[in-house]
Scaffold this active site. Structure first.
Site, PDB file in Angstrom:
ATOM      1  N   ARG A  91      -3.921 -19.356 -33.198  1.00 23.41           N
ATOM      2  CA  ARG A  91      -4.537 -20.618 -32.787  1.00 23.41           C
ATOM      3  C   ARG A  91      -5.169 -20.426 -31.414  1.00 23.41           C
ATOM      4  NH1 ARG A  91      -0.343 -24.623 -31.440  1.00 23.41           N
ATOM      5  NH2 ARG A  91       0.067 -24.709 -33.668  1.00 23.41           N
ATOM      6  N   ASP A 138       3.902 -21.463 -29.775  1.00 21.90           N
ATOM      7  CA  ASP A 138       2.969 -22.035 -28.809  1.00 21.90           C
ATOM      8  C   ASP A 138       2.939 -21.207 -27.529  1.00 21.90           C
ATOM      9  OD1 ASP A 138       1.744 -24.210 -29.998  1.00 21.90           O
ATOM     10  OD2 ASP A 138       3.400 -25.559 -29.566  1.00 21.90           O
TER      11      ASP A 138
END
Length: 308
Positions: free
Chosen positions: A184, A134
């Site tokens: 992402r 992330d």
């Protein structure tokens, strides 16, 4: 603009105590975070995958101040892998990790985070799945991308996250798309200064589309993190123009937000992955969900009013 105020509150110990102690908080938190333990989240994984959805699992927690806490975070993910193994879901259940949980902010943090996350990536690969790193605030990104590059030498399916609101992202994505990475794309959920990030929503949306075009035209695997119907439509059109098949990209949405849309996209044949967080240290994650969209804050406020 309420978003920046809420993001500031997400780092306030006083606000953490107030929100955590409010009687109505737990039912509202449950909308976004389905449990605090792996025992509670495994049935959720089974339910979601049974509906034709994929999942990415995040053990929430960012306030790591000692190497021992970082090791405990590592062990929590290793336990998650152990519990996923008998489900035999493979890549349908992947994991998302924040390197801050693995000690990135501590002394020698880059090497410590890499040493802690590698066993998790290895264990994930052993059961046929993978890990996505992330993105956090902009000061951490050079380290995150360096860890990502190192892990991909042995585990090329390791993914990473980019944030459209940062000025640097368009350059980062050109490199990542060319290298065939799993990426992402999200708008961004941290309070960033105007010197490094777009502040206007329309500018962020335009940047998102520019980055998405690069990803769709590249050699990598785009993971499109959005709940915005306009951006979903743009994604589908860009994929069509680039000749991408439905299994050559995916949508990602948060657990508890637009759940009917999750099922609808999956029913149309799209890969639809639900970002599902769990754990006891839920406060920062919860506050960022409120900051991202006014409707989330209104939902919380209505719940407080109704319960009082």
């Amino acid at each position: 603009m309420l978003g920046p105020v809420i993001l500031a509150a997400s780092r306030s110990d006083k606000m953490r105590r107030i929100v955590s102690a409010a009687p109505v908080t737990r039912p509202v938190v449950d909308r976004f975070i389905p449990g605090e333990t792996v025992d509670q989240v495994i049935p959720v994984v089974t339910d979601l995958t049974g509906k034709g959805l994929d999942v990415t699992l995040d053990v929430v927690g960012e306030d790591i101040t000692t190497p021992g806490q970082a090791a405990a975070a590592r062990d929590a993910y290793l336990e998650l892998v152990r519990r996923l193994e008998p489900l035999e879901l493979g890549g349908r259940a992947e994991m998302s990790v924040k390197l801050s949980m693995f000690g990135q902010a501590l002394e020698g943090g880059h090497d410590l985070a890499l040493a802690n996350v590698r066993p998790v990536v290895e264990a994930a690969a052993a059961i046929g799945t993978t890990v996505t790193l992330d993105a956090e605030d902009h000061t951490t990104l050079d380290s995150m991308f360096a860890v990502h590059e190192e892990l991909r030498k042995d585990f090329p399916q390791t993914g990473c996250v980019v944030q459209a609101y940062l000025f640097r992202t368009e350059e980062d994505v050109r490199r990542l798309a060319a290298s065939g990475s799993r990426v992402r794309l999200v708008k961004g959920a941290y309070k960033e200064p105007a010197s490094v990030a777009y502040q206007d929503r329309a500018e962020i949306d335009r940047a998102y589309v520019r980055v998405l075009k690069t990803l769709m035209a590249g050699d990598g695997y785009p993971m499109v993190g959005t709940h915005d119907p306009r951006l979903i439509a743009v994604t589908r059109e860009l994929a069509r123009r680039q000749g991408r098949k439905l299994d050559e990209y995916e949508f990602q949405m948060l657990y508890g937000i637009r759940s009917e849309e999750h099922v609808r996209l999956a029913a149309e044949g799209h890969r639809m992955r639900v970002y599902t967080a769990y754990g006891t240290d839920w406060y920062g994650y919860f506050m960022r969900r409120l900051a991202e969209k006014p409707a989330n804050l209104l939902f919380f406020a209505r719940s407080m009013i109704t319960k009082n």
